[in-house]
Scaffold this motif. Structure first.
Motif: not given
Length: 553
Positions: A113-119, A299-304, A329-337, A381-387
């Protein structure tokens, strides 16, 4: 930056689910890989994405070679995964990073999971290598001891990679339409046919399905075979790579169309069990897909979050704007869940491998549930972070376009969302999986009512005509997934409140419940503590209760 340090949930989750010894062993790996993922690996991943593999079909002298040339950045990312961290070796032999036994799946998926946040792309061949070793260990360990050792090696001179060639042009979802034919040559077999979507086509060890003469129609007629890149005499096997796919994402690794032209092959396990054995490989790969989706979300949430802290609009940071806080908020909660669910499924997989029958039933349904819901959520989530990043988010100088492209793969690889939902329905029909879930996760006071409703809803669903069941299963599968996530978040909240006195996890769990009950009304306590939810920190449990009561009043 260190991605492990910037993750408010990863270490607390591992504190709860790992033994004291395993938690101690994994800590230096979290520190090292977290730093690599945020630094060198991230740079190499961007380079590999911008310089995809190239197919070289002919040598200068004219002979057919079908070799794939990779950018050095790909090779560096591969070395980090396979050699430095042994992500494909962990589940198959003791001694990796000093573990006295095989590394628990929970640790493997946490590090991946850590690795994939970059590659992201490398996780595909990595997962297939891991899964290929697993299938050979389960179904034919003596015959393939050398191949298992190579797939589980961290030595750059000895290690092998694996692949799974299953999709054919006329039969993607419907595997029973496979046309590749196996011919018995005595001491070995040969395979003839075309595989339409073959990721990692230059793999050393390929597992594939082929039709065994006289064995029947549909999936019952399929046997599993191992197709090596090289024949036993060292010559190149008759595997022709016709072309590489020009993909939307996952550009760092190769996927191609392959022709097997009487390719040398040997059977794996009982040929009459070919499809069932491949299904085992698919299920583990699907859990990897869910893990990758979770990593993209993180990764998307952290960038946002980082962007909204430094971007000022109308006189104050975006992070302090009410509508932005409600968006995050829902992006953060869903990522943790999502992370809670992946680690739970990984823990159950470890227990199942140790012989726990109930765990095997659980992981059989948790895996498709995780893939179905998390991979779809990763796209939004990644689309929302892009926006959130605005115009810059659409520009390739930033990571957001790559995250969005890669996020779409998870819902397609190893079965589209509809296929996965039907797999959940199959689990319900065969083993009342919805009841197994309710029995396992429905004893918490906070979620008991929801599970009782879902139990009755599942029973009613199974009483409907078959076509009605299939039409409704997608939404119901999402409900099951989110109920599991909610319950796991309460489990984490109880652990953290008791061991640390921190109410942050309790706030996460209660916010999850509030958003499930009313997605349009984010709880005030969560908005007030958004910084702690996004980045970690202390929250007083009593403060949550008081503020929630005031908000409800």
């Amino acid at each position: 930056m260190n991605y492990a340090d910037r993750d408010p949930a990863l270490r607390p989750f591992l504190d709860r689910v790992l033994s004291v010894d395993d938690r101690s062993r994994v800590e230096p790996l979290l520190v090292e890989l977290g730093a690599l993922a945020a630094g060198d690996l991230d740079r190499q991943a961007a380079l590999a994405d911008a310089n995809p593999p190239r197919l070289v079909q002919y040598a200068p002298g004219g002979e057919r070679v079908d070799e794939i040339e990779y950018h050095p950045a790909h090779d560096r990312a591969a070395a980090i995964a396979y050699e430095e961290f042994g992500l494909a070796a962990m589940s198959h032999r003791p001694g990796v990073h000093g573990w006295p036994s095989k590394v628990p799946h929970t640790v493997k998926y946490a590090l991946s999971y850590l690795y994939v946040q970059s590659e992201f792309g490398m996780a595909c061949p990595l997962s297939m290598t891991d899964s290929a070793a697993r299938i050979l260990r389960l179904f034919d360990p003596e015959r393939y001891a050398a191949e298992i050792a190579a797939l589980a090696s961290t030595d750059p001179e000895l290690r092998a990679t694996g692949a799974m060639f299953m999709t054919e042009r006329q039969g993607g979802t419907d595997v029973g339409l496979t046309e590749t034919v196996a011919t018995d040559r005595g001491e070995h077999w040969t395979l003839t046919g075309k595989k339409w979507f073959a990721s990692n086509p230059g793999a050393d060890v390929i597992l594939t399905l082929a039709r065994v003469p006289g064995q029947g129609e549909g999936t019952r007629g399929l046997g599993m075979f191992l197709v090596p890149r090289l024949r036993p005499d060292g010559t190149r096997n008759a595997i022709r790579i016709d072309r590489l796919k020009d993909k939307l994402g996952s550009k760092s690794i190769a996927s191609g169309e392959v022709t097997l032209d009487e390719a040398y092959a040997t059977p794996v396990g009982q040929l009459t069990n070919g499809f069932w054995q491949m299904a085992e490989m698919l299920n583990v790969s699907r859990l990897s897909n869910a893990m990758r989706a979770t990593a993209l979300m993180r990764r998307a949430v952290r960038e946002a979050v980082d962007h909204t802290h430094v971007r000022h609009v109308f006189g104050k940071p975006l992070f302090e704007q009410p509508l932005m806080r409600a968006t995050l908020l829902p992006m953060i909660i869903d990522t943790e869940g999502a992370l809670a669910l992946v680690l739970e499924a990984a823990a159950e997989l470890t227990a199942a491998d140790d012989g726990d029958g109930t765990a095997r039933e659980l992981v059989r349904v948790l895996t498709p549930l995780a893939k179905h819901t998390l991979c779809k959520r990763a796209r939004s989530v990644t689309g929302e972070a892009m926006e959130i990043r605005g115009g810059n988010g659409y520009i390739e100088d930033w990571v957001n376009p790559r995250l969005v492209r890669d996020a779409h793969l998870g819902s397609i690889w190893e079965g589209s969302s509809n296929v996965i939902a039907l797999d959940v329905l199959r689990c319900m029909r065969r083993q009342a999986a919805h009841r197994t879930l309710a029995d396992t996760y429905g004893d918490r006071a906070e979620t008991r009512d929801r599970w009782e409703v879902l139990r009755k809803k599942g029973d009613a669903l199974l009483e409907l005509p078959a076509d009605e069941q299939e039409m409704r299963i997608g939404r119901y599968a999402d409900e099951l997934t989110r109920a599991v996530m909610e319950t796991l978040l309460y489990d984490q909240a109880a652990h953290e409140t008791e061991t640390t006195g921190n109410g942050r996890a309790l706030l996460v769990a209660r916010t999850c419940t509030a958003l499930l009950d009313d997605p349009d009304t984010p709880p005030r306590a969560a908005l007030d503590h958004l910084a702690e939810l996004a980045e970690g920190g202390q929250v007083a449990p009593m403060e949550i209760t008081v503020k929630e009561s005031a908000a409800h009043a």
